[in-house]
Design a protein around this motif. Structure first.
Motif, short mmCIF file in Angstrom:
data_model
loop_
_atom_site.label_atom_id
_atom_site.label_comp_id
_atom_site.label_asym_id
_atom_site.label_seq_id
_atom_site.Cartn_x
_atom_site.Cartn_y
_atom_site.Cartn_z
N ASP A 95 62.75 5.24 38.87
CA ASP A 95 62.39 6.36 38.01
C ASP A 95 61.98 7.52 38.92
O ASP A 95 61.07 7.38 39.75
N ILE A 96 62.66 8.66 38.82
CA ILE A 96 62.35 9.79 39.70
C ILE A 96 61.88 11.01 38.90
O ILE A 96 62.02 12.16 39.33
N SER A 97 61.31 10.77 37.72
CA SER A 97 60.73 11.87 36.96
C SER A 97 59.47 12.36 37.67
O SER A 97 58.91 11.69 38.54
N ARG A 98 59.01 13.54 37.28
CA ARG A 98 57.88 14.16 37.99
C ARG A 98 56.60 13.34 37.87
O ARG A 98 55.74 13.38 38.76
N SER A 99 56.45 12.56 36.81
CA SER A 99 55.24 11.76 36.67
C SER A 99 55.12 10.70 37.76
O SER A 99 54.04 10.17 37.98
N MET A 100 56.24 10.41 38.46
CA MET A 100 56.18 9.45 39.55
C MET A 100 55.49 10.03 40.79
O MET A 100 55.29 9.33 41.78
N LEU A 101 55.11 11.30 40.73
CA LEU A 101 54.29 11.90 41.80
C LEU A 101 52.81 11.64 41.58
O LEU A 101 51.98 12.01 42.42
N LEU A 164 63.09 13.94 41.20
CA LEU A 164 63.99 14.95 40.65
C LEU A 164 65.08 15.37 41.64
O LEU A 164 65.53 16.51 41.61
N GLN A 165 65.50 14.43 42.51
CA GLN A 165 66.60 14.76 43.42
C GLN A 165 67.87 15.05 42.63
O GLN A 165 68.73 15.82 43.06
N ALA A 172 63.12 18.98 29.00
CA ALA A 172 62.17 18.36 28.08
C ALA A 172 60.87 18.10 28.83
O ALA A 172 60.88 17.94 30.06
N PRO A 173 59.73 18.07 28.12
CA PRO A 173 58.46 17.78 28.79
C PRO A 173 58.47 16.45 29.51
O PRO A 173 57.82 16.28 30.54
N ASN A 174 59.20 15.48 28.96
CA ASN A 174 59.30 14.16 29.57
C ASN A 174 60.76 13.94 29.98
O ASN A 174 61.65 13.84 29.12
N ALA A 175 61.00 13.85 31.28
CA ALA A 175 62.38 13.73 31.76
C ALA A 175 62.92 12.32 31.68
O ALA A 175 64.14 12.11 31.77
N THR A 176 62.06 11.31 31.54
CA THR A 176 62.51 9.92 31.57
C THR A 176 63.00 9.46 30.20
O THR A 176 62.31 9.65 29.19
N PHE A 177 64.19 8.84 30.21
CA PHE A 177 64.73 8.24 28.99
C PHE A 177 65.32 6.90 29.40
O PHE A 177 66.43 6.80 29.93
N LEU A 178 64.55 5.83 29.18
CA LEU A 178 64.92 4.51 29.69
C LEU A 178 66.26 3.98 29.20
O LEU A 178 66.93 3.22 29.92
#
Length: 350
Positions: A95-101, A164-165, A172-178
């Protein structure tokens, strides 16, 4: 696994630099001996012989190490034959969405950094399984298709995977869509020969809402075994470059979301502190199967840079130790001033 290491030299003639450095080195030693004789003339005690030897040998050691580096030595390791599964492959999806920071503090490891380390650990527990790397936001992108080479896997996981590479397709506010994970079942992530297919997903579980049953059915149709690793803590925040936390807040429902998804897919979900359990689940999912012998391969490690760096140590020793009668040299003029000062003090005492 048999391992045979042999040192070879790519440019053996580079060692001739020792001969080229002989004259300057001899001049350096001769100059030092003249300084010693000058000390005798002004009735100063000569430096100890050990100090003289260190003064002469340190530059020589420096030149020898540089000469060795110039030969470009390489340690060639024959990894020998090993068995590789022909019916099983694994894909590690990050998962490389921003929340992974997110991290516990500005200086703590981020979720993605911990995910990289976890992936390398889990990969090491599957040495006979070809493994690849992919990244996910609202779609999935391959970075490395399944291969048996573990160093290449680790290099890809640690140096290529980044937040986010590959930007999400939708803003969208949440970039992750499993559910984007289901593309591994149909888009050529695995070879046709791989009848046992394992996906290890490393995520914080903070996804847009989705139908877990529908996503699970798509994975089952592709014969995908699923292991989820949850990287998350309630006190974690995303910190900006100035160290200030952003408006992000952890989603407390993420663990339950992953558990439901894993159960629907017939897989398992683990907390990042349960990597041993995740490893056992991965091995159980792949089971046992036919293998083939991998061709012998040779890997090399260049020693030249290490020898060149080591050549600085004798010079540092010469500068740290006092090369002229116990005084660290600042420049030639200061050495002379010190020498004459000692001579004047000796004359006054006489």
């Amino acid at each position: 696994m048999n391992l045979l290491a042999v040192i070879t030299f790519l440019t053996p003639r580079g060692g001739l630099v020792v001969l080229a450095a002989g004259l300057p080195l001899a001049a350096l030693v001769l100059g030092h001996r003249r300084l010693v004789r000058a000390c005798v003339v002004v009735r100063l005690a000569p430096p100890p012989r050990a100090r003289e030897a260190a003064f002469a040998l340190a530059p020589f050691a420096c030149v020898v190490l540089l000469a060795a580096a110039a030969t470009q030595p390489v340690v060639a390791s024959d990894t020998g034959n090993r068995r590789i599964r022909t019916d099983a492959e694994a894909m590690f999806v990050f998962d490389i969405s921003r929340s992974m920071l997110a991290a516990g503090s500005p200086d703590a490891q981020t979720r993605l950094s911990r995910a990289r380390t976890a992936a390398v650990q889990l990969r090491s527990g599957l040495p006979e399984i070809p493994a690849g790397v992919a990244t996910l936001t609202d779609h999935i992108s391959p970075n490395l298709f399944p291969i048996a080479d573990e160093p290449t896997f680790e290099a890809t996981a640690r140096r290529v995977v980044d937040v986010l590479q590959v930007p999400p397709l939708e803003a969208a506010p949440n970039a992750t869509f499993l559910p984007a994970l289901t593309s591994v079942a149909s888009d050529g992530f695995f070879t046709p020969q791989a009848t046992r297919r394992l996906v290890i997903m490393l995520t914080d579980g903070e996804s847009r809402p989705f139908d877990a049953e529908a996503a699970a059915r798509a994975l089952r149709r592709g014969h995908i075994q699923l292991v989820l690793v949850h990287l998350w803590a309630p006190n974690e925040r995303v910190y900006g470059e100035d160290g200030a936390p952003e408006r992000y807040r952890p989603d407390a429902t993420s663990a339950q979301l992953l558990t439901s998804f894993a159960e629907a897919a017939g897989g398992q979900s683990f907390d990042e502190r349960e990597l041993d359990g995740a490893g056992r689940a991965a091995r159980a999912a792949l089971g046992r199967g036919p293998t083939r012998a991998e061709e012998r391969s040779v890997r090399g490690r260049a020693l030249g840079p290490f020898l060149a760096l080591a050549s600085l140590l004798p010079l540092a020793f010469v500068l740290w130790r006092r090369t002229l009668l116990g005084r660290a040299p600042q420049d030639a003029l200061s050495d002379l001033r010190w020498l004459f000062g000692r001579a004047r003090q000796s004359g006054e005492r006489g």
